[in-house]
Design an enzyme around this catalytic site. Structure first.
Site, PDB file in Angstrom:
ATOM      1  CD  GLU A   1      40.481  45.476  47.985  1.00 21.91           C
ATOM      2  OE1 GLU A   1      40.708  46.017  49.073  1.00 21.91           O
ATOM      3  OE2 GLU A   1      41.242  44.618  47.484  1.00 21.91           O
TER       4      GLU A   1
ATOM      5  CE  LYS B   1      43.491  46.169  45.468  1.00 24.23           C
ATOM      6  NZ  LYS B   1      43.685  46.757  46.825  1.00 24.23           N
TER       7      LYS B   1
END
Length: 228
Positions: free
Chosen positions: A107, A98
């Protein structure tokens, strides 16, 4: 179906998931990126069910607020039942790459607090071995060159992320990102630990130590669910 249509399909499936699985009055964790944006749009239809949302980026915060969500600081929240976010790559174990959108650190923080991580992605993101997508690494600016040398020693080819205008890309935290090509990630947990231990690294965009609990994958045959 086009990739955009698959993203919209899986975003709606994720909205249906949280409507069923997240209790009324709870706080929703929300990721960053194109698929997460579509999820925000879909879940806004019943936003009043939630006490609010914790966002992983300034961009997602703005989108949530545009829909009338109350966006909470993570320090004000004791528990997040579900965190919903996309991935650049995901393997059969639920480990992910990611950070293509630049929000990898926030995140990872929000995901670490959530009881369940629901990954939403189109079928192209499911891979046997991760590494084709350059691995993002958020770095304190003064350590950029030193960290790049360490990443080269691991077999990677780091490149400083730039903006479309030609300037150095800065994260919401004021740091830079090295995108590392050429890595065959056959031990994602080990590589995550190794890179995170390099002085100057804020975090690496490998989500293996805390991977996905549920994958909602958009395919031509509909949405496929995998529980890890």
């Amino acid at each position: 179906m086009t990739q955009d249509e698959l993203k919209a399909l899986v975003a709606q499936a994720a909205a249906d998931y949280v409507k069923q699985e997240v209790p009324e009055g709870a706080v929703l964790g929300v990721g960053t990126g194109s698929t997460a944006n579509l999820f925000i749009d879909a879940v806004a239809a019943f936003k009043d069910r939630f006490a609010g949302a914790v966002s992983s980026s300034e961009a997602s915060t703005r989108r949530l607020q545009q829909h009338g969500f109350k966006v909470l600081d993570l320090n004000e929240v004791d528990e997040i039942p579900v965190y919903v976010d996309g991935a650049d790559e995901i393997d059969a174990s639920g480990a992910m790459v990611k950070g293509g959108g630049g929000a990898l650190t926030r995140e990872k923080i929000v995901a670490s607090v959530a009881r369940r991580f629901v990954c939403i992605a189109d079928g192209s993101k499911l891979v046997q071995t991760m590494g084709a997508f350059p691995l993002p690494v958020e770095v304190v600016p003064m350590a950029r060159a030193a960290v790049a040398r360490k990443l080269q020693a691991l077999g990677g080819q780091p490149r400083l992320r730039m903006t479309k205008e030609g300037g150095i890309y800065k994260t919401d935290n004021g740091n830079v990102i090295l995108d590392v090509a050429g890595l065959k990630i056959d031990d994602p947990r080990g590589l995550e630990q190794t890179i995170n231990q390099v002085p100057g690294v804020v975090t690496v965009g490998l989500f293996a130590l805390r991977g996905a609990d549920v994958l909602l994958l958009g395919t031509g045959d509909g949405v496929q669910r995998t529980d890890y």
